[in-house]
Each structure stands twice: as C-alpha cells, then as structure tokens.
Design an enzyme around this catalytic site. Structure first.
Site, PDB file in Angstrom:
ATOM      1  N   LYS A 192      16.670   6.437   1.600  1.00  0.00           N
ATOM      2  CA  LYS A 192      16.244   7.820   1.369  1.00  0.00           C
ATOM      3  C   LYS A 192      17.306   8.804   1.878  1.00  0.00           C
ATOM      4  O   LYS A 192      18.177   8.434   2.658  1.00  0.00           O
ATOM      5  CB  LYS A 192      14.884   8.084   2.044  1.00  0.00           C
ATOM      6  CG  LYS A 192      13.785   7.126   1.605  1.00  0.00           C
ATOM      7  CD  LYS A 192      13.289   7.392   0.192  1.00  0.00           C
ATOM      8  CE  LYS A 192      12.544   6.225  -0.407  1.00  0.00           C
ATOM      9  NZ  LYS A 192      11.148   6.111  -0.016  1.00  0.00           N
TER      10      LYS A 192
HETATM   11  C1  LIG Z   1       9.925   5.497  -0.178  1.00  0.00           C
HETATM   12  C2  LIG Z   1       8.667   6.132  -0.686  1.00  0.00           C
HETATM   13  C3  LIG Z   1       7.457   6.052   0.018  1.00  0.00           C
HETATM   14  C4  LIG Z   1       7.254   5.192   1.225  1.00  0.00           C
HETATM   15  O1  LIG Z   1       8.126   5.354   2.262  1.00  0.00           O
HETATM   16  P1  LIG Z   1       8.405   4.100   3.237  1.00  0.00           P
HETATM   17  O2  LIG Z   1       9.101   4.736   4.387  1.00  0.00           O
HETATM   18  O3  LIG Z   1       9.243   3.137   2.474  1.00  0.00           O
HETATM   19  O4  LIG Z   1       7.083   3.522   3.621  1.00  0.00           O
HETATM   20  C5  LIG Z   1       6.369   6.746  -0.487  1.00  0.00           C
HETATM   21  N1  LIG Z   1       6.445   7.457  -1.614  1.00  0.00           N
HETATM   22  C6  LIG Z   1       7.585   7.558  -2.327  1.00  0.00           C
HETATM   23  C7  LIG Z   1       7.615   8.396  -3.565  1.00  0.00           C
HETATM   24  C8  LIG Z   1       8.720   6.875  -1.897  1.00  0.00           C
HETATM   25  O5  LIG Z   1       9.843   6.916  -2.645  1.00  0.00           O
END
Ligand SMILES: *Cc1c(COP(=O)(O)O)cnc(C)c1O
Length: 377
Positions: A192
């Site tokens: 991310k």
């Molecule tokens: C990555 C993501 C999540 C979850 O985040 P994690 O930290 O991997 O649990 C939730 N929603 C979206 C749209 C994502 O891309």
C-alpha cells in the site's frame, strides 16, 4: 540484440531498501530499551497523533491491519446479526469478510464500468429495510464517488463506512480519503502507499466518540486507564511499537512518494490513452480523487497482453480475477441468478502494470513501449 535486461518486477524486491538501516536501528533501540514496551506505547501514540493532525481527523486509531480496522469500525457502529451492509462486487476479500465477521450479511453492488469503483445507483438499488450501512471502497487509482455516497447515506438513513485502505493521501473536493464517511481505514501492508514491512492499519474518523469505541475494541474492550476491566467484547488488534517508530520517520517522505506514483500514473495514461481504439483502456485521468496505488488497464485480450509484456521484460498482475459474489466463500450470500455485469466484465479484462515510487524513468518507458508494441501486432 542487447544482453537480456532484468524484468521490471510487479512486486519489487527492494521496497524498503532505503530504510533498512532505520529499521535495524529501531529494532536495537526499542528492543533493548528498559521498559520493554512492544505494543501500544509512545511510538504508536505519536504515529496516531501525526496522522490525526495531517488529515484533520478527530481521532486516528492504529490497529493490527486494514481488515481489522474495517471490523473495528463495523463493531463500533453496532452493526451485527440481522444487518446488511452493501459492499462493492469488485475488490478484495476483506470488503465482504469484515461484514460476515461481525455476523452481518454482505450485499454486493455492481461497479461503474470506467472507474471500477462501486456505482452509487447500484448501491441504492440494493438497499432494503435491513441495510445498516453502505461501504464504498476506493480501488486501484480512483476514489469512489463519495459526495454521492454522503448524500445517499443521509437520504436513506444508513451509516457510511469508507474503505480507504488504498487511498491514504488522496483528496476529493478538498477532503482527504478516509474522512468522508463516519469512519475510514488505512492499510499499512507492504504494497500500500504507506506500506511497511509487516501488518498494520488504522481507523480514521471525524467522530471522537466512535474513535473511543474503536480504541476499546482494539484492545479487548479496555479503556486504556484500567487494565482487566472490559467494557466491550473486543479484539486483539494492537499496533507494534517498532513499526510505529518506523512509520513516524517515513511519514515525512510520503508526499514525495505519492507525487512520484502520480507522475508515473499520469505518464502511463498520457501515453496509453490513445490505445483505446485498439482495446486497451486506461483509468480515468486527473488528480482530483486520484489515488495512484495500482495502475490498472482494461484490455480486451488481457491474457495475451500479459504474456506479451512478460516476453518484453515487464511483469504485470491480475487484481482481481473473480468478482466477490463469484468467490466460493461469498456465493452463499447471493441469490441464484443475480448478476454484476460490469464487475464480471472487468474481472476478465483488468491488468495492472508496475507502479511504485522507485521505478526508474527507464523502467516506466519500457512498460509503455511494451504495451504499445502489443497493439502494433
Ligand atoms: C489492502 C486492502 C484492505 C485490507 O488491508 P490489510 O491491511 O491487508 O488487512 C481492505 N480493503 C482494501 C480495498 C484493500 O485494498
């Protein structure tokens, strides 16, 4: 022929190379500190405060992951058995899993064929007397149409939860992603935009009371003053101190990394938009509401394009090969014969290209050249 050049990787092997020394230093310092405080200490509080100020939120609560942040929000809003939550038909599993996790039912709404984010009209069509909340998600490179969701939630009397896991730093109408709904979330998982080497996330909210409930739920319903008094049935979703100190230091570079991501995404769009006539469509242009997390094109001959790129030294990735309601895990929450035509079509055509701040201009040009070469053949 020139010598074989290394592939342009989709998942780079050196995401945190520039900060390895910092991580090792923090590991030593926090690891050897006499207080031996490894979760929810001063570094976590500082990270929360820095993010709260940066985005102008009432509260930011760091927690175990983006998925966990969504679960904490739904729990703090009192959503549970008997409730429905309308979520996008296209996206990642946590969108639906966090809903089933609190005992509620996910209801899938189709997406806009161009932005690929959930369509407000389709969400409205899925609202019933049992709907407790709607939960749009920002996806790939675009924020969902939040002004319309704010209006919809107000008109229909439902809660608005914003899955802004991928959109930290994005802004629409002057308002940061995460601050449109009653609560939003950020994910710090490595890929991310504010990723880190491990698991983590945060809840962001304009509602201090909601923030307080999330804080309690994150640590087994305790209030932070008295241990072993449990006001609520909560979770273990505590935040790591070493990661918190790491993120505090890396926050200073976030804007520059986002600018580089934006510049690469804009270059891709500028160069590739003319290929629409040849069956390769770029995401919507423009910085307003843009979140350059993943760069995804829609390609008529997606699998052939992916093979062509691979042969020309460019790795790509399919996010997401199946719409959520077609996943075996979530099919039980759908009615027989129900369809999500835009999500289904997108799942067949989406292909994501490499996008991360330390891509060199040379690598970016190779990606562009490889895609252009595909349509020439
Ligand atoms: C990555 C993501 C999540 C979850 O985040 P994690 O930290 O991997 O649990 C939730 N929603 C979206 C749209 C994502 O891309």
């Amino acid at each position: 022929m020139t010598a074989a050049r290394p592939q342009v990787p989709f998942f780079p092997p050196d995401l945190f190379a520039a900060d390895r020394g910092l991580m090792l230093d923090l590991l030593q310092r926090i690891g050897r500190a006499p207080e031996q405080r490894f979760v929810l200490g001063e570094h976590t509080r500082r990270l929360e405060e820095l993010l709260r100020e940066r985005y102008g939120a009432a509260d930011v609560v760091a927690c175990g992951s983006g998925t966990s942040a969504l679960t904490l929000v739904l729990g703090a809003l009192g959503i549970g058995a008997g409730d429905e939550v309308v979520v996008p038909a296209l996206g990642c599993a946590p969108l639906a899993a966090c809903v089933t996790g609190v005992g509620a039912v996910p209801v899938f709404a189709d997406v806009d064929p161009h932005t690929l984010t959930v369509d407000p009209c389709q969400v409205e069509r899925r609202i019933t007397v049992r709907t407790a909340a709607v939960m749009p998600a920002h996806l790939f490179s675009a924020m969902a149409d939040m002004p319309r969701f704010v209006d919809l939630a107000r008109r229909r009397g439902v809660r608005l939860v914003e899955d802004s896991a991928v959109a930290q730093g994005a802004v629409l109408d002057g308002r940061p992603a995460g601050l449109w709904g009653e609560a939003g979330v950020y994910s710090f998982v490595q890929v991310k935009s504010f990723g880190m080497p491990g698991e983590g996330g945060a809840v962001v909210t304009r509602d201090a009371d909601l923030g307080r409930r999330v804080r309690m739920l994150r640590n087994h319903g305790q209030d932070g003053h008295r241990r072993f008094v449990h006001h609520l049935v909560g979770h273990n979703s505590r935040f790591d101190e070493i990661q918190a100190a790491f993120q505090c230091r890396r926050l200073a570079g976030l804007s520059a990394r986002l600018r580089r991501r934006t510049a690469i995404a804009e270059h891709y769009t500028e160069q590739l938009a003319p290929l629409a006539a040849y069956g390769v469509r770029t995401p919507p242009p423009g910085r307003e509401g843009g979140c350059p997390y993943v760069y995804t094109v829609l390609a008529e001959r997606r699998d052939r394009l992916a093979r062509h790129l691979r042969r020309h030294g460019v790795d790509s990735h399919v996010y997401y090969p199946l719409p959520l309601p077609h996943q075996p895990a979530f099919a039980p929450y759908t009615a027989p014969g129900d369809r999500w035509p835009h999500a289904e079509r997108a799942a067949r055509h989406m292909l994501s290209l490499p996008l991360y701040p330390h891509l060199t201009d040379g690598q970016v040009n190779r990606v562009v050249a490889a895609v252009k070469d595909f349509v020439r053949h």
